[in-house]
Design an enzyme around this catalytic site. Structure first.
Site, mmCIF file in Angstrom:
data_model
loop_
_atom_site.group_PDB
_atom_site.id
_atom_site.type_symbol
_atom_site.label_atom_id
_atom_site.label_comp_id
_atom_site.label_asym_id
_atom_site.label_seq_id
_atom_site.Cartn_x
_atom_site.Cartn_y
_atom_site.Cartn_z
ATOM 1 N N GLU A 85 11.727 14.184 -43.975
ATOM 2 C CA GLU A 85 10.603 14.409 -43.058
ATOM 3 C C GLU A 85 9.275 14.140 -43.773
ATOM 4 O O GLU A 85 9.043 14.642 -44.866
ATOM 5 C CB GLU A 85 10.633 15.845 -42.528
ATOM 6 C CG GLU A 85 11.890 16.201 -41.737
ATOM 7 C CD GLU A 85 11.987 15.489 -40.390
ATOM 8 O OE1 GLU A 85 10.986 14.879 -39.955
ATOM 9 O OE2 GLU A 85 13.075 15.545 -39.782
ATOM 10 N N CYS A 149 12.311 24.734 -38.708
ATOM 11 C CA CYS A 149 12.245 23.709 -39.762
ATOM 12 C C CYS A 149 10.812 23.191 -39.890
ATOM 13 O O CYS A 149 10.221 23.204 -40.975
ATOM 14 C CB CYS A 149 13.190 22.552 -39.438
ATOM 15 S SG CYS A 149 14.932 23.017 -39.555
ATOM 16 N N HIS A 168 16.310 17.125 -43.504
ATOM 17 C CA HIS A 168 17.264 17.533 -42.475
ATOM 18 C C HIS A 168 18.645 16.962 -42.808
ATOM 19 O O HIS A 168 18.761 15.778 -43.131
ATOM 20 C CB HIS A 168 16.837 16.990 -41.096
ATOM 21 C CG HIS A 168 16.076 17.999 -40.296
ATOM 22 N ND1 HIS A 168 14.822 17.756 -39.759
ATOM 23 C CD2 HIS A 168 16.386 19.277 -39.928
ATOM 24 C CE1 HIS A 168 14.404 18.832 -39.103
ATOM 25 N NE2 HIS A 168 15.338 19.757 -39.195
#
Length: 209
Positions: A85, A149, A168
């Site tokens: 991410e 998250c 992730h």
């Protein structure tokens, strides 16, 4: 002069919803078994899926360990690859956590910027991790999902001025085993630590000239 060891904190999440076993924590435990070599002081934590705990715990981890890097790992039912991410988002948190709680403001940090980017170039990390030749796929993303998250990532980026990473992983067996996930995390962290070392060397080199 002996080289100082680097301090790294890695977190995974506890169970929530249909994820009675959270692949992120399983992956982090595998990483802990594998380690990151003698020069890295690795500390791992399981984080409950609770907004208020995250808001308290993440700053505490920075204060307690003063790590060079903190890496958060979460599970995504939509992921089929290891997903790096790039950024965390401040607003849009409407989903209830394990305590049926959701922030009234629906945001992480009131008055904070809408999006915070990691100072670590995830495109480069993805390319280098993929080049190692593990039997897993790596990809990058700019949307960590507006749940715990994303909330954790933004909170951590805010605390660390960008020295955080969020990864992730897919649920266990969809398609990867715990060992594959652990190796993938180990590879990503080694790539990032090497990148950080190279940029430190560059800074030191620039200072000498």
């Amino acid at each position: 002069m002996e080289e100082q060891s680097k301090r790294v904190v890695v977190t995974g999440f506890g169970p929530f919803g249909e994820h009675s076993v959270n692949a992120s924590w399983v992956a982090v435990k595998e990483l802990e078994k594998l380690g990151l070599g003698d020069r890295v002081d690795l500390n791992v934590y399981e984080v409950p899926v609770e907004y208020q705990t995250v808001q308290r715990l993440i700053p505490d981890l920075w204060i307690k360990h003063k790590p060079q890097l903190i890496v958060h790992v979460g599970v995504s039912g939509m992921a089929s690859a290891i997903t790096l991410e790039k950024c965390g988002h401040n607003k849009g948190y409407l989903g209830l956590d394990n305590r049926q709680f959701c922030p009234d403001t629906h945001c992480c940090v009131e008055g904070g910027p809408e999006c915070l980017q990691s100072s670590i170039d995830m495109d480069v990390v993805c390319k280098r991790a993929s080049a190692v030749g593990l039997d897993v796929q790596f990809t990058v993303s700019t949307d960590a999902g507006r749940y715990l998250c994303d909330f954790t990532y933004y909170t951590s980026l805010y605390e660390s001025h960008g020295n955080s990473v969020f990864i992730h992983v897919p649920p266990l067996g969809k398609p990867y085993t715990a060992v594959q996930l652990g190796r993938a995390l180990q590879t990503i962290l080694q790539v990032i630590l090497n990148m950080m070392e190279q940029s430190e060397d560059q800074i030191n080199c620039d200072h000498k000239h």
